[in-house]
Design a protein around this motif. Structure first.
Motif, mmCIF file in Angstrom:
data_model
loop_
_atom_site.group_PDB
_atom_site.id
_atom_site.type_symbol
_atom_site.label_atom_id
_atom_site.label_comp_id
_atom_site.label_asym_id
_atom_site.label_seq_id
_atom_site.Cartn_x
_atom_site.Cartn_y
_atom_site.Cartn_z
ATOM 1 N N TYR A 143 0.828 -1.205 0.000
ATOM 2 C CA TYR A 143 0.000 0.000 0.000
ATOM 3 C C TYR A 143 0.864 1.257 0.000
ATOM 4 N N ASN B 222 3.790 -7.548 -5.964
ATOM 5 C CA ASN B 222 2.558 -8.331 -5.868
ATOM 6 C C ASN B 222 2.743 -9.756 -6.380
ATOM 7 N N LEU C 284 -5.387 4.763 2.498
ATOM 8 C CA LEU C 284 -4.328 3.743 2.525
ATOM 9 C C LEU C 284 -4.600 2.721 3.632
ATOM 10 N N ALA D 162 -5.469 -1.321 3.454
ATOM 11 C CA ALA D 162 -4.633 -2.312 4.134
ATOM 12 C C ALA D 162 -5.426 -3.093 5.167
ATOM 13 N N ALA E 159 -3.938 -3.101 -3.768
ATOM 14 C CA ALA E 159 -3.195 -1.860 -3.553
ATOM 15 C C ALA E 159 -3.181 -0.993 -4.797
ATOM 16 N N LEU F 220 -5.477 2.214 -5.058
ATOM 17 C CA LEU F 220 -5.312 3.481 -4.343
ATOM 18 C C LEU F 220 -5.295 4.642 -5.322
#
Length: 360
Positions: free
Chosen positions: A263, A293, A342, A346, A352, A355
């Protein structure tokens, strides 16, 4: 204009070798001329500690270790060191054991030999942390830097794969935060990139073959590089977030870092193109976030803060505690709104990549 930067390299001896820990420890204790050693190791590592120190002048085996080093725990250890007239500290284990040794050294000035069995990296930094009344305070002091670090991959074989993954991703966070930390420089960046490469190689090897040595050697090597880079670059946004979460809600250190990392990377990377490019290259991936990732998916990494004692109701307090600590040099402006976004992502473990990339 060409390169212009300043860089501090910390004075420390590093001994690396599988199966060599006992030999290296004996030589270092002799070199210090120590006669009254305090051996700090948790109960899980008690037998290993006893074996390594069997022929050494240990006057105290100490196992009262608590994560995030509560001030009360530090006080007990400091009192014990004085009572036994200790002249050298040896710590064996993860970040909690090293952190406790640092707390004693901060108060007494005693030298430390660190023998890490995880990838936390505390052994290679001059950063200490203490928790009091639910708040974790950190600082920098030359007295807490272990004089010698002994790395032996054989000692990490008892660390389960899942904890190896979380601890290794904690080390990965040191690397990534070092690329935009307050004192980031080209030397830190080079160390961090090699650390990312080594960890990205070593951690999958550990999950594929938990009893293998090569993957654990690569992970220890990467963890050392990550810590050296972090010690020089300073604590960035990721570590400010995790120190608040860990100290305030007593969340597990490694799992918290492993969960938060993607994140912060997604948050900062679009605003730090040079760092993003370096991270991506270290992963051998088109983008930094894709590389991280992909590794996390392969490792089945920790996914959501809600699994570790954090709740949606805690987010406003976390935001209020984190915002004053955010480094001014962070590549993206951090506000209550985008930090809440954020932490919410999480908390639930959502993608992520979702965002908001430019919201300030």
């Amino acid at each position: 204009m060409g390169l212009l930067f300043s860089h501090d390299t910390l004075p420390q001896r590093v001994l690396f070798g599988t199966g060599k820990a006992a030999e290296h420890l004996a030589a270092e204790v002799a070199a210090f001329g120590a006669t009254r050693v305090m051996m700090i190791a948790g109960r899980r590592d008690a037998n290993t500690a006893a074996g390594l120190s069997a022929r050494l002048p240990v006057v105290l085996h100490y196992s009262d270790i608590v994560q995030h080093v509560p001030i009360e725990s530090a006080a007990r250890a400091r009192a014990a060191a004085r009572e036994h007239r200790v002249d050298l500290l040896v710590c064996l284990g993860g970040g909690s054991a090293v952190g406790l040794a640092k707390a004693v050294a901060l108060d007494t000035g005693l030298p430390v030999i660190a023998i890490p069995t995880t990838y936390a990296g505390s052994e290679a930094t001059n950063v200490w942390g203490l928790t009091e009344d639910g708040r974790k305070k950190t600082g920098v002091d030359a007295r807490v830097l272990p004089a010698t670090v002994i790395y032996d991959a054989q000692l990490s074989l008892s660390l389960p794969s899942g904890l190896s993954v979380a601890s290794g991703l904690n080390a990965m966070a040191h690397c990534i935060d070092s690329l935009w930390g307050p004192r980031a420089d080209p030397i830190n960046a080079a160390l961090a990139a090699e650390g990312i490469r080594a960890l990205a190689t070593g951690l999958p090897a550990i999950t594929d073959d938990p009893a293998g040595i090569e993957g654990r050697e690569q992970a220890l090597y990467g963890a050392y590089l990550s810590a050296v880079a972090f010690a020089s670059a300073g604590s960035g946004l990721h570590h400010k977030i995790c120190h608040v979460l860990g100290g305030t809600w007593n969340m597990p250190h490694a799992q918290t870092h492993a969960t938060v990392l993607p994140y912060v990377l997604a948050f900062n990377a679009p605003h730090a193109p040079e760092a993003e490019s370096r991270i991506a290259a270290a992963f051998g991936s088109p983008t930094a976030l894709e590389g991280l990732n992909a590794l996390r998916k392969r490792l089945d990494a920790p996914r959501a803060l809600k699994n570790y004692g954090f709740d949606a109701a805690d987010i406003p307090e976390a935001v209020s505690l984190i915002l004053p600590q955010v480094p001014a040099i962070n590549p993206r402006t951090v506000t209550g709104e985008n930090l809440t976004e954020l932490l919410t992502a999480a908390l639930h473990g959502t993608d992520a990549a979702g965002l908001s990339p430019v919201k300030a």
